[in-house]
Motif scaffolding. Sequence first.
Motif, PDB file in Angstrom:
ATOM      1  N   SER A 265       6.651  14.461  36.363  1.00 40.61           N
ATOM      2  CA  SER A 265       7.740  15.397  36.092  1.00 40.61           C
ATOM      3  C   SER A 265       7.241  16.680  35.441  1.00 40.61           C
ATOM      4  CB  SER A 265       8.784  14.730  35.186  1.00 40.61           C
ATOM      5  OG  SER A 265       9.358  13.605  35.808  1.00 40.61           O
ATOM      6  N   PHE A 266       6.142  16.605  34.676  1.00 38.51           N
ATOM      7  CA  PHE A 266       5.638  17.789  33.991  1.00 38.51           C
ATOM      8  C   PHE A 266       4.496  18.468  34.737  1.00 38.51           C
ATOM      9  CE2 PHE A 266       7.906  15.748  30.526  1.00 38.51           C
ATOM     10  CZ  PHE A 266       8.476  16.841  29.878  1.00 38.51           C
ATOM     11  N   LYS A 267       4.078  17.898  35.867  1.00 37.88           N
ATOM     12  CA  LYS A 267       3.044  18.549  36.665  1.00 37.88           C
ATOM     13  C   LYS A 267       3.642  19.689  37.475  1.00 37.88           C
ATOM     14  CE  LYS A 267       0.076  16.292  39.090  1.00 37.88           C
ATOM     15  NZ  LYS A 267      -1.180  16.928  38.649  1.00 37.88           N
TER      16      LYS A 267
ATOM     17  N   GLY B 165      12.465  12.374  43.307  1.00 40.06           N
ATOM     18  CA  GLY B 165      13.759  12.535  42.660  1.00 40.06           C
ATOM     19  C   GLY B 165      14.796  11.567  43.195  1.00 40.06           C
ATOM     20  N   LEU B 166      14.865  11.419  44.513  1.00 39.34           N
ATOM     21  CA  LEU B 166      15.823  10.486  45.105  1.00 39.34           C
ATOM     22  C   LEU B 166      15.517   9.047  44.694  1.00 39.34           C
ATOM     23  CD1 LEU B 166      16.091  12.041  48.673  1.00 39.34           C
ATOM     24  CD2 LEU B 166      17.960  11.850  47.016  1.00 39.34           C
TER      25      LEU B 166
ATOM     26  N   PRO C  61      14.518  15.841  36.225  1.00 37.79           N
ATOM     27  CA  PRO C  61      13.291  16.461  35.716  1.00 37.79           C
ATOM     28  C   PRO C  61      12.275  16.745  36.801  1.00 37.79           C
ATOM     29  CG  PRO C  61      13.412  14.138  35.105  1.00 37.79           C
ATOM     30  CD  PRO C  61      14.762  14.526  35.635  1.00 37.79           C
ATOM     31  N   VAL C  62      12.384  16.047  37.934  1.00 30.51           N
ATOM     32  CA  VAL C  62      11.464  16.295  39.037  1.00 30.51           C
ATOM     33  C   VAL C  62      11.600  17.717  39.540  1.00 30.51           C
ATOM     34  CG1 VAL C  62      10.891  15.614  41.393  1.00 30.51           C
ATOM     35  CG2 VAL C  62      11.490  13.880  39.718  1.00 30.51           C
ATOM     36  N   PHE C  63      12.830  18.253  39.519  1.00 27.89           N
ATOM     37  CA  PHE C  63      13.079  19.577  40.063  1.00 27.89           C
ATOM     38  C   PHE C  63      13.251  20.646  38.984  1.00 27.89           C
ATOM     39  CE2 PHE C  63      14.945  16.667  43.265  1.00 27.89           C
ATOM     40  CZ  PHE C  63      14.118  16.989  44.323  1.00 27.89           C
TER      41      PHE C  63
ATOM     42  N   PHE D  38      20.812  15.859  46.576  1.00 25.99           N
ATOM     43  CA  PHE D  38      21.094  16.311  47.941  1.00 25.99           C
ATOM     44  C   PHE D  38      21.096  17.839  48.010  1.00 25.99           C
ATOM     45  CE2 PHE D  38      23.769  12.225  48.555  1.00 25.99           C
ATOM     46  CZ  PHE D  38      22.625  11.513  48.848  1.00 25.99           C
ATOM     47  N   LYS D  39      21.681  18.464  47.007  1.00 32.93           N
ATOM     48  CA  LYS D  39      21.733  19.932  46.980  1.00 32.93           C
ATOM     49  C   LYS D  39      20.334  20.525  46.881  1.00 32.93           C
ATOM     50  CE  LYS D  39      23.677  24.024  46.540  1.00 32.93           C
ATOM     51  NZ  LYS D  39      24.240  24.683  47.734  1.00 32.93           N
ATOM     52  N   GLN D  40      19.496  19.924  46.039  1.00 32.70           N
ATOM     53  CA  GLN D  40      18.137  20.421  45.885  1.00 32.70           C
ATOM     54  C   GLN D  40      17.369  20.314  47.197  1.00 32.70           C
ATOM     55  OE1 GLN D  40      17.097  21.933  43.323  1.00 32.70           O
ATOM     56  NE2 GLN D  40      18.270  21.289  41.556  1.00 32.70           N
TER      57      GLN D  40
END
Length: 286
Positions: free
Chosen positions: A118-120, A264-265, A6-8, A242-244
Amino acid sequence: MRSSNPVFSRRGFSRATGYAGFNAPPQAGAAANPYAGANPYAQGGNPYAQDQQQVTQAPPQYSPQTRPMTMDDVVMRTGMTLGTLIVGATAGWLFLTGSLGFAFGAGLVAMVLGVIQSFKRTPSPALILGYAGLEGLFLGALSGFINDLPKLHGAPMQAVLGTMAVFVAMLVAYKTRIIRVTARFTRFVIIAGLGFFLLSMVNVLFMVFSGNEGLGFRSGGLGIVFGIVGVVLGALFLALDFKQVEDGVAYGAPREESWLAAFGLTTTLVWIYVEMLRLISILRGD
């Protein structure tokens, strides 16, 4: 396709997995991004993007507020976030082992802070570090309590080592392309993660209203299987993280996005640790 994390979820970093990429000149021979029209950072809408004509005339100039993030930024922010979590965990272990009610309250507040972040639309270092500190208090107190149980002494350290092993293994597998994050891979991980989360919530509800162990997902043979699935899913989510990060750096994501990468990590590592600790507790408790 949005990120599983959700972070990304509102950022598109990927180049070839169905994510909208950050605006950047395509490499020679690279396929066109079919989602470029939906890219919130595309040319004309991206305040960080450089006009193509200007790029050919002179190298882009960035102010300190708008320069793109680098891998060093991600490593530094992740180190700060994990360092805050470790400090909180140490305090929780030393002072809150006998006050699990307060520790669970800290964990609840940490969850709320995580959801808010997460929603910011933009990252908030204060929220992210606050989440890390409070989550650390909760994990430290819980780990200390478990470590004091005769059958489970040393289990938290085993969970830490297991989490580190999973992180290193997934990083090596990702860098060597043993695991390739494609659109199909991403869809599978998202669906599996949602299913795991929903089953966990249903199990919690059964535990609350029936007063027993719920559906049995957290004990016995079924609990062991469920724990292994949780660790594996956490590892797969690491590959998505990692991909992000890789694509965020490649496509010139703004520097402040490194805080979201760190967040996220950290949340994924916390998930793996909790599942690892639960799995070890079941194996050693039986």
